[in-house]
Each structure stands twice: as C-alpha cells, then as structure tokens.
Motif scaffolding. Sequence first.
Motif, short mmCIF file in Angstrom:
data_model
loop_
_atom_site.label_atom_id
_atom_site.label_comp_id
_atom_site.label_asym_id
_atom_site.label_seq_id
_atom_site.Cartn_x
_atom_site.Cartn_y
_atom_site.Cartn_z
N VAL A 53 -5.28 -64.90 52.11
CA VAL A 53 -4.08 -65.54 52.65
C VAL A 53 -3.74 -66.76 51.80
O VAL A 53 -2.57 -66.98 51.42
CB VAL A 53 -4.29 -65.93 54.13
N ARG A 54 -4.74 -67.56 51.49
CA ARG A 54 -4.52 -68.76 50.68
C ARG A 54 -4.08 -68.40 49.26
O ARG A 54 -3.18 -69.03 48.69
CB ARG A 54 -5.79 -69.60 50.66
N ALA A 55 -4.73 -67.38 48.68
CA ALA A 55 -4.38 -66.95 47.32
C ALA A 55 -2.96 -66.41 47.28
O ALA A 55 -2.19 -66.71 46.36
CB ALA A 55 -5.38 -65.91 46.83
N ALA A 56 -2.59 -65.61 48.29
CA ALA A 56 -1.23 -65.06 48.34
C ALA A 56 -0.20 -66.18 48.42
O ALA A 56 0.83 -66.14 47.74
CB ALA A 56 -1.10 -64.11 49.53
N ALA A 57 -0.48 -67.18 49.24
CA ALA A 57 0.45 -68.31 49.37
C ALA A 57 0.58 -69.05 48.04
O ALA A 57 1.68 -69.42 47.62
CB ALA A 57 -0.01 -69.25 50.47
N PRO A 63 -1.32 -57.61 32.28
CA PRO A 63 -2.62 -58.26 32.12
C PRO A 63 -2.61 -59.76 32.44
O PRO A 63 -3.58 -60.29 32.98
CB PRO A 63 -2.98 -58.03 30.64
N GLN A 64 -1.52 -60.44 32.12
CA GLN A 64 -1.43 -61.86 32.42
C GLN A 64 -1.39 -62.09 33.93
O GLN A 64 -2.00 -63.02 34.44
CB GLN A 64 -0.22 -62.49 31.74
N ARG A 65 -0.67 -61.23 34.63
CA ARG A 65 -0.60 -61.32 36.10
C ARG A 65 -1.98 -61.02 36.68
O ARG A 65 -2.41 -61.68 37.64
CB ARG A 65 0.45 -60.35 36.64
N ALA A 66 -2.69 -60.04 36.13
CA ALA A 66 -4.03 -59.71 36.61
C ALA A 66 -4.96 -60.92 36.45
O ALA A 66 -5.73 -61.25 37.36
CB ALA A 66 -4.60 -58.50 35.87
N ALA A 67 -4.87 -61.60 35.31
CA ALA A 67 -5.69 -62.79 35.07
C ALA A 67 -5.32 -63.90 36.05
O ALA A 67 -6.20 -64.58 36.59
CB ALA A 67 -5.53 -63.26 33.63
N LEU A 68 -4.02 -64.07 36.31
CA LEU A 68 -3.57 -65.09 37.25
C LEU A 68 -4.09 -64.80 38.65
O LEU A 68 -4.57 -65.70 39.35
CB LEU A 68 -2.03 -65.16 37.26
N ILE A 69 -4.04 -63.55 39.06
CA ILE A 69 -4.53 -63.15 40.39
C ILE A 69 -6.03 -63.43 40.49
O ILE A 69 -6.50 -64.05 41.45
CB ILE A 69 -4.21 -61.67 40.69
N ALA A 70 -6.79 -62.98 39.49
CA ALA A 70 -8.25 -63.18 39.51
C ALA A 70 -8.60 -64.66 39.52
O ALA A 70 -9.48 -65.10 40.28
CB ALA A 70 -8.89 -62.48 38.31
N ASN A 71 -7.93 -65.45 38.68
CA ASN A 71 -8.21 -66.88 38.62
C ASN A 71 -7.84 -67.58 39.93
O ASN A 71 -8.56 -68.47 40.39
CB ASN A 71 -7.48 -67.53 37.45
#
Length: 173
Positions: free
Chosen positions: A10-14, A49-57
């Motif tokens: 929830v926090r990450a999505a926000a 890939p940049q979005r994937a890295a942003l999500i993981a980070n």
Amino acid sequence: MRTTVGEVPVRAAAKLGHTGDPATLAAQVSAVADQASNTVSITASDGDPQRAALIANTFSQEVVAYLQEQQAAETAADAQADANREADLRAQIAELDEAIADEPNNIATLTAERDALDRHGSLVRQRRLPAGGGVGAGPFHSQNPEAWFAHVAGLKVVCPATAGDAKGLLKSA
C-alpha cells in the motif's frame, strides 16, 4: 516477510503513484531471503526495465521503513513497560520506607523487603539488537541505538564479537 502483503505494498503503491489495487503491483515483486547472509533480494518484473528497477527499489525502501517503524514501536513499548515496572517498584519502596518509619518493631523485616525490592529494581535489562556483518537495514546499522544507550548514566553497553561471547554475556546477565 511483509514485502508483498500488508502495509508495504500500500505504501509502495502510494509512493509510486499507482492508482490501482496495490496487490496487482505487489504481484510484480518477488522477495527472496538468503539466510546465510541475512539479506533479502527484492526484484520486480515490468515491460520497462527502468520501471521494474523503480518498483523494486521503492518496495525495498518501504520494507526498510516499515521494519524501522516496527522496531521503534517495539523499543518504545519495551521502554514504557520498563518505566511502568520501575515506577511500581519505586512506589512499593516508598510505601515500605513509610512503614519502616511508622513501625519501629518491624524495622528488620521491612528493611529486608525494601532492600530486596531495591535490588530487583536494579537488575540488568537486556536489549538484543542485531548489528555488524550482513545486517544493513537502517535501524540495525547506520542508526544503531547503542551509541545513545552508551551515553545514559548507569547503563552498560556491550557488543560481543562472537556468538560464544554473546551467549556468555546473556548467561551472566
């Protein structure tokens, strides 16, 4: 691990500005713990890939923040419980001091009771906090509370170098 369920998604999505269900975002995330090195590897899958890295980070940052908050809450609760116990002991000691003054015939017994309570109030309080190799989360590394504890009068802080030292210190306490 609370990486993909509960409050962290929830926090990450926000933080990411994700307007959909946090569970769908969390479904893109994988967390694997390595018990040998006490680390967690968080990865994300996405077409970009940049979005994937942003999500993981972002999930990584939120896990660390969540763990810091949980540790702080536990420490505060422990400190409050210790303070309550200490206040109760001080009140009992004060009552015994009054009884000693009021009942000269029972001085020996009442003094022994008071002294026992006084010794009980000065018992060692243990706090086991992880630090050192392989533990890199904020509250356990760059924000170690041991430095703060070391500056409190009457507290002794020990940092054992080996598991055997830690066991010996815990047994002696």
